[in-house]
Scaffold this motif. Structure first.
Motif, PDB file in Angstrom:
ATOM      1  N   TYR A   1      12.842   7.643  -8.088  1.00 54.21           N
ATOM      2  CA  TYR A   1      13.988   7.200  -7.298  1.00 54.21           C
ATOM      3  C   TYR A   1      15.275   7.357  -8.092  1.00 54.21           C
ATOM      4  CZ  TYR A   1      17.199   4.330  -4.668  1.00 54.21           C
ATOM      5  OH  TYR A   1      18.289   3.890  -3.960  1.00 54.21           O
ATOM      6  N   SER A   2      16.307   7.838  -7.440  1.00 54.04           N
ATOM      7  CA  SER A   2      17.639   7.968  -8.021  1.00 54.04           C
ATOM      8  C   SER A   2      18.627   7.288  -7.083  1.00 54.04           C
ATOM      9  CB  SER A   2      17.998   9.450  -8.162  1.00 54.04           C
ATOM     10  OG  SER A   2      19.381   9.618  -8.357  1.00 54.04           O
TER      11      SER A   2
ATOM     12  N   LYS B   1       0.843  -1.200   0.000  1.00 54.49           N
ATOM     13  CA  LYS B   1       0.000   0.000   0.000  1.00 54.49           C
ATOM     14  C   LYS B   1       0.878   1.250   0.000  1.00 54.49           C
ATOM     15  CE  LYS B   1      -4.129   1.979   1.445  1.00 54.49           C
ATOM     16  NZ  LYS B   1      -5.376   1.698   0.816  1.00 54.49           N
ATOM     17  N   ALA B   2       1.942   1.235   0.787  1.00 51.58           N
ATOM     18  CA  ALA B   2       2.859   2.372   0.827  1.00 51.58           C
ATOM     19  C   ALA B   2       3.518   2.583  -0.533  1.00 51.58           C
ATOM     20  CB  ALA B   2       3.909   2.168   1.905  1.00 51.58           C
ATOM     21  N   SER B   3       3.827   1.505  -1.220  1.00 47.32           N
ATOM     22  CA  SER B   3       4.434   1.599  -2.554  1.00 47.32           C
ATOM     23  C   SER B   3       3.449   2.189  -3.562  1.00 47.32           C
ATOM     24  CB  SER B   3       4.906   0.232  -3.032  1.00 47.32           C
ATOM     25  OG  SER B   3       5.979  -0.207  -2.237  1.00 47.32           O
ATOM     26  N   MET B   4       2.185   1.809  -3.457  1.00 54.42           N
ATOM     27  CA  MET B   4       1.164   2.375  -4.351  1.00 54.42           C
ATOM     28  C   MET B   4       1.005   3.875  -4.100  1.00 54.42           C
ATOM     29  SD  MET B   4      -1.825  -0.567  -4.750  1.00 54.42           S
ATOM     30  CE  MET B   4      -2.691   0.066  -3.360  1.00 54.42           C
ATOM     31  N   ILE B   5       1.027   4.273  -2.844  1.00 52.85           N
ATOM     32  CA  ILE B   5       0.924   5.689  -2.507  1.00 52.85           C
ATOM     33  C   ILE B   5       2.161   6.433  -2.993  1.00 52.85           C
ATOM     34  CG2 ILE B   5       0.877   7.335  -0.570  1.00 52.85           C
ATOM     35  CD1 ILE B   5      -1.077   5.345   0.805  1.00 52.85           C
ATOM     36  N   THR B   6       3.320   5.816  -2.879  1.00 50.74           N
ATOM     37  CA  THR B   6       4.556   6.406  -3.393  1.00 50.74           C
ATOM     38  C   THR B   6       4.427   6.671  -4.889  1.00 50.74           C
ATOM     39  OG1 THR B   6       5.899   5.313  -1.707  1.00 50.74           O
ATOM     40  CG2 THR B   6       7.041   6.048  -3.699  1.00 50.74           C
ATOM     41  N   ASP B   7       3.915   5.697  -5.625  1.00 50.46           N
ATOM     42  CA  ASP B   7       3.713   5.861  -7.071  1.00 50.46           C
ATOM     43  C   ASP B   7       2.772   7.025  -7.369  1.00 50.46           C
ATOM     44  OD1 ASP B   7       5.393   3.714  -7.530  1.00 50.46           O
ATOM     45  OD2 ASP B   7       3.759   2.284  -7.876  1.00 50.46           O
TER      46      ASP B   7
END
Length: 66
Positions: A52-53, A35-41
């Motif tokens: 991300y770099s 869920k956190a990854s989806m929000i990050t996207d």
């Protein structure tokens, strides 16, 4: 995609603190990594944070008062 109240709360925190940390979001909001990854996207898509770099990680692109 519709943005949830959770997304808006995280977005507000990221902009206010000018800091983004995936692990902190998972811990602070008691959500899973997926869920956190989806929000990050979504934050990237909305121009709140950068892609991300390897050199710099992610930067907060939006300032308070957006």
């Amino acid at each position: 995609m519709e943005r949830s109240k959770l997304y808006e709360a995280i977005k507000e925190e990221v902009i206010t603190t000018q800091d983004f940390n995936l692990a902190s979001i998972v811990k602070d909001y008691s959500i899973g990594i997926n869920k956190a990854s989806m929000i990050t996207d979504m934050l990237v898509e909305d121009g709140v944070i950068s892609e991300y770099s390897k050199k710099e990680g992610r930067k907060v692109l939006m300032r308070y008062g957006y």
